[in-house]
Design an enzyme around this catalytic site. Structure first.
Site, PDB file in Angstrom:
ATOM      1  N   ALA A  33       0.330  -1.319 -12.736  1.00 18.47           N
ATOM      2  CA  ALA A  33       0.011  -0.370 -11.661  1.00 18.47           C
ATOM      3  C   ALA A  33       0.535  -0.947 -10.344  1.00 18.47           C
ATOM      4  O   ALA A  33      -0.201  -1.114  -9.363  1.00 18.47           O
ATOM      5  CB  ALA A  33      -1.490  -0.070 -11.600  1.00 18.47           C
ATOM      6  N   LEU A  34       1.812  -1.226 -10.360  1.00 22.17           N
ATOM      7  CA  LEU A  34       2.422  -2.034  -9.294  1.00 22.17           C
ATOM      8  C   LEU A  34       2.561  -1.277  -7.978  1.00 22.17           C
ATOM      9  O   LEU A  34       2.740  -0.065  -7.954  1.00 22.17           O
ATOM     10  CB  LEU A  34       3.792  -2.530  -9.755  1.00 22.17           C
ATOM     11  CG  LEU A  34       3.800  -3.365 -11.036  1.00 22.17           C
ATOM     12  CD1 LEU A  34       5.213  -3.877 -11.316  1.00 22.17           C
ATOM     13  CD2 LEU A  34       2.815  -4.533 -10.962  1.00 22.17           C
ATOM     14  N   HIS A  38       2.653  -6.341  -5.109  1.00 23.63           N
ATOM     15  CA  HIS A  38       3.283  -6.996  -6.264  1.00 23.63           C
ATOM     16  C   HIS A  38       4.780  -7.207  -6.024  1.00 23.63           C
ATOM     17  O   HIS A  38       5.335  -8.251  -6.345  1.00 23.63           O
ATOM     18  CB  HIS A  38       3.135  -6.128  -7.519  1.00 23.63           C
ATOM     19  CG  HIS A  38       1.715  -5.851  -7.928  1.00 23.63           C
ATOM     20  ND1 HIS A  38       1.145  -4.614  -7.831  1.00 23.63           N
ATOM     21  CD2 HIS A  38       0.756  -6.665  -8.444  1.00 23.63           C
ATOM     22  CE1 HIS A  38      -0.091  -4.655  -8.273  1.00 23.63           C
ATOM     23  NE2 HIS A  38      -0.364  -5.892  -8.655  1.00 23.63           N
ATOM     24  N   ARG A 188      -6.494  -0.718  -7.617  1.00 21.85           N
ATOM     25  CA  ARG A 188      -7.727   0.072  -7.714  1.00 21.85           C
ATOM     26  C   ARG A 188      -7.815   1.154  -6.628  1.00 21.85           C
ATOM     27  O   ARG A 188      -8.635   2.063  -6.734  1.00 21.85           O
ATOM     28  CB  ARG A 188      -8.949  -0.833  -7.645  1.00 21.85           C
ATOM     29  CG  ARG A 188      -9.133  -1.668  -8.916  1.00 21.85           C
ATOM     30  CD  ARG A 188     -10.439  -2.464  -8.858  1.00 21.85           C
ATOM     31  NE  ARG A 188     -10.689  -3.177 -10.094  1.00 21.85           N
ATOM     32  CZ  ARG A 188     -10.216  -4.390 -10.380  1.00 21.85           C
ATOM     33  NH1 ARG A 188      -9.459  -5.013  -9.508  1.00 21.85           N
ATOM     34  NH2 ARG A 188     -10.496  -4.965 -11.525  1.00 21.85           N
TER      35      ARG A 188
END
Ligand code: AMP
Length: 279
Positions: A33-34, A38, A188
């Protein structure tokens, strides 16, 4: 497209080939879930290493809450497209049984810096992190590992881990990447509703104000209490902790001559957010 490897044997074979040519390997461990946070780690690795591996593995051992694990966002195709822009040499995205095959019984267990704050709120979390990071370093023959300051305590855990176990990996801590309104980027965040997303930046604003007050001589406790109050008023359901700690040991610290860090965890909209800043 960036090649995706699924087995430890394939990753090892590739890494061995690179090593044989004298190339350095940078590894960026992620849970997918980059986002820009990241990618900033991957870009830094790209600059500093001959070869870059990004790992995508939602590590079940670091989730103390089964619901959080189940709801953790997964978006491998989009992740691969983003990583191709860096670009990284390879993505390692193993299935769980490659990392934890039948019979797996070893845990890297840490005391000290792994115990307070996140370690206290999420029992077992850092043992899960320490175990998987040790394994990923071993599988990838990493020379350098890249970690975000966003997870400050995790970064201190990994720094301690490589010292304690003589792991020949240089751990590189990278700046927290934020949205324009200050909210630290996190996988998140996409679970927030529009209303929650609108209030979420108050976390960073409140701890920043507290740190400024403390630097200008206000009492630590008062400044922290005000930050918690600001967050509750803004609609945070629960402020788990706001703490001023020694930046390295994460123990309580009222010694302003040592580097200190303010760390916070709070719930908004059913989503748990963490953040931290230097004081
Ligand atoms: P995660 O996928 O959340 O486990 O994060 C993988 C790595 O990216 C960890 O080293 C995180 O600290 C780092 N990271 C996550 N969010 C950010 C951010 N906003 N800025 C910098 N690094 C981040």
């Amino acid at each position: 497209m960036t090649p995706i490897l699924r087995t430890v044997a394939d990753l090892r074979a590739l890494a061995r080939g690179w090593k044989a040519k004298g190339e350095t390997i940078g590894v960026v461990p992620t849970m997918g879930a980059l986002h820009e946070g990241h990618l900033s780690l991957a870009r830094r690795a790209r600059k500093e290493c001959d070869r870059v591996i990004t790992t995508i593995f939602v590590n079940p051992k670091q989730f103390n809450n089964p619901d959080d694990l189940k709801k953790y966002p997964r978006s491998e195709d989009a992740d691969a497209r983003l990583l191709a822009t860096v670009p990284v040499d390879v993505i390692f995205a193993p299935p769980v049984d490659q990392v934890y095959p039948d019979g797996f019984i070893t845990t890297v267990s840490m005391a000290g810096v792994a115990q307070p704050l996140e370690g206290h709120m999420r029992p077992g979390h850092f043992d899960g992190v320490a175990t998987v990071v040790t394994k990923l370093f071993g599988m990838s023959l990493a020379d350098r590992g890249y970690f975000g300051q966003k997870d400050w305590q995790q970064l201190q855990v990994v720094l301690r881990l490589v010292r304690d176990l003589n792991v020949p990996v240089e751990v590189v801590g990278c700046e927290t990447i934020r949205e324009a309104d200050g909210l630290a980027m996190s996988s998140r965040n996409i679970r927030l509703t529009a209303a929650g997303r609108a209030k979420a930046p108050v976390l960073y604003a409140a701890i920043t104000a507290a740190a400024t007050d403390i630097r200008s001589g206000h009492a630590d406790r008062m400044a922290i209490r005000e930050a918690a109050e600001t967050m509750r008023k803004a609609g945070f359901e629960r402020v788990e902790y706001i703490e001023l700690r020694d930046a390295e040991t994460l123990m309580p610290s009222d010694d302003p001559r040592r580097p200190r860090r303010m760390l916070a965890a709070a719930w908004i909209d059913g989503v748990r957010l963490i953040d931290n800043i230097p004081v």
